[in-house]
Design an enzyme around this catalytic site. Structure first.
Site, PDB file in Angstrom:
ATOM      1  CG  HIS A 132      -1.960  -1.052   1.235  1.00 50.04           C
ATOM      2  ND1 HIS A 132      -2.814  -1.281   0.173  1.00 50.04           N
ATOM      3  CD2 HIS A 132      -2.282  -1.978   2.185  1.00 50.04           C
ATOM      4  CE1 HIS A 132      -3.609  -2.311   0.473  1.00 50.04           C
ATOM      5  NE2 HIS A 132      -3.303  -2.749   1.682  1.00 50.04           N
ATOM      6  CG  ASP A 168      -2.880  -8.422   1.131  1.00 49.72           C
ATOM      7  OD1 ASP A 168      -1.933  -8.511   1.940  1.00 49.72           O
ATOM      8  OD2 ASP A 168      -3.937  -7.800   1.382  1.00 49.72           O
ATOM      9  CG  HIS A 170      -6.434  -5.239   2.302  1.00 51.54           C
ATOM     10  ND1 HIS A 170      -5.865  -6.104   3.205  1.00 51.54           N
ATOM     11  CD2 HIS A 170      -7.466  -4.634   2.934  1.00 51.54           C
ATOM     12  CE1 HIS A 170      -6.533  -6.029   4.359  1.00 51.54           C
ATOM     13  NE2 HIS A 170      -7.503  -5.150   4.226  1.00 51.54           N
ATOM     14  CG  ASP A 257      -4.719  -9.681   4.278  1.00 54.30           C
ATOM     15  OD1 ASP A 257      -4.566 -10.296   3.217  1.00 54.30           O
ATOM     16  OD2 ASP A 257      -4.410  -8.474   4.428  1.00 54.30           O
TER      17      ASP A 257
HETATM   18 ZN   LIG Z   1      -4.009  -7.017   3.186  1.00 52.71          ZN
END
Ligand SMILES: [Zn+2]
Ligand SMILES: [Zn+2]
Length: 396
Positions: A132, A168, A170, A257
């Protein structure tokens, strides 16, 4: 026999620590390394401890003012006031944050170097994968974007095409943004829809900049996605696009995650499915990138039950010493968990019963149903990018 797989590990990695109330506790990293040791996998890889990336190396991706801001916050955490994402709830400033973050970057660059030069076939840094972080600011628990610096290093040292795959839960927004208009870098992110989850981006229609159309690929799956749909999304998009792109090297981010026990997201994925996804990407590196594979960690906030097992599988696969998901978790590791955390750890290296393995994944070639949300998400991505790679979105 010389080790062909390099693992980056140093106790200094646990200094990347946002404090006891932050979800990204460094215990997950130490527990992973301990589990690998107890499984006997650590002996199968070459372990190296990296230095700290120089400002010049960081500046191949990050802007100099941002690096200066991280250094300032690192020396005086109280001075961080939220500017450039530093000193926020997600990214609190802490003493030594510059060195801890730059060490992770150097670790990823070291394995990129080893793989690119041929010193190693595969390189693993599960302390990395901080997808990120942006060129100009911290975001989502990430200070420096080790992945982007690693990919840029590969490009600067002769790689002509780098494929990046991010599983991931996200969206891998930082890496995508940094290479948005660079046709030499393919970024593929399989994630929970931005409607339900941070960072709220990563739509099928986001396909890259005007000079690089089709080199950003996003699969946005609905909350609640389970093993079968998640694996189907990976297997019916990733190998096709990567093969068409024909990369020199594969870099992958294995944030775990997506797991059903993860406290921050809403997928329903088992350890066994994660293990299969790691294997799929390993195979892809051999099939499409001459075996050159850099595998990184990422998110993962169930620190005891999930992260250590998922990244132990990843490392074991990279070491060509895979551990079956029905293997018992070593007693000494469970003893350590009991003594340190006052709780029981998971009994086996997977979640599913033997009768439920292997996980059944319907191949895309057997047809799809646009009324099913998982299939609709996959189809939207295939329609957006497959034609740009000369592929058929409807049929395999
Ligand atoms: Zn993540
Ligand atoms: Zn291999």
């Amino acid at each position: 026999m010389a080790h062909r797989t390099r693992l980056v590990w140093d106790d200094g990695f646990t200094a990347y620590n946002f404090g006891p109330s932050h979800p990204m506790g460094p215990a997950r990293l130490a527990l992973t390394t301990r589990l690998l040791d107890n499984l006997g996998v650590l002996d199968q890889v070459e372990v190296i401890g990296p230095g700290v990336a120089s400002d010049d190396l960081l500046a191949t991706v990050h802007d100099r003012d941002y690096i200066a801001a991280v250094r300032a916050a690192s020396l005086d955490p109280d001075s961080a006031d939220g500017r450039r994402g530093l000193g926020t709830e997600d990214d609190p400033a802490f003493a030594g944050m510059h060195e801890a973050s730059a060490r992770i970057v150097q670790g990823t660059v070291d394995v990129c170097d080893a793989v690119w030069s041929g010193e190693a076939d595969h390189g693993v840094n599960y302390c990395g994968g901080l997808h990120h972080a942006m060129a100009t600011n911290a975001a989502g628990f990430c200070i420096y974007n080790d992945i982007a610096v690693g990919i840029q290093w590969l490009l600067d040292h002769g790689a002509e095409r780098v494929a990046y795959v991010d599983i991931d839960v996200h969206h891998g927004d930082g890496v995508e943004r940094i290479f948005w208009n660079d046709p030499r870098v393919l970024t593929i992110s399989i994630h929970e829809s931005g409607r339900a989850l941070f960072p709220g981006t990563g739509w099928p229609a986001d396909i890259g900049g005007p000079d690089a159309r089709g080199t950003a690929v996003n699969v946005a799956l609905p909350p609640g996605t389970g093993d079968s749909d998640w694996l189907r999304a990976i297997e019916s998009v990733v190998p096709h696009v990567v093969a068409a792109f024909d990369p020199d090297v594969l870099v992958s981010q294995h944030g775990c995650d997506s797991h059903r026990q993860d406290p921050l997201a809403h997928f329903s994925i088992s350890l066994d499915a994660q293990r299969r996804a790691h294997e799929c990407l390993h195979r892809l590196a051999h099939d499409q990138a001459g075996g050159k594979w850099v595998a990184l960690g990422g998110g993962g906030y169930e620190l005891v039950d999930v992260v250590p097992r998922s990244w132990a599988h990843l490392t074991a696969i990279a070491a060509h010493a895979p551990v079956s998901s029905t293997t018992a978790v070593p007693a000494e590791w469970l003893d350590h968990v009991r003594e340190t955390f006052g709780r029981e750890g998971p009994p086996t290296m997977g979640d599913l019963a033997e009768k439920d393995l292997p996980i059944w994944v319907r191949p895309w070639g057997m047809g799809h149903n646009p009324d099913r949300p998982g299939d609709a998400a996959i189809l939207a991505t295939r329609q957006a990018v497959f034609p740009l790679h000369g592929l058929d979105p409807w049929f395999d």
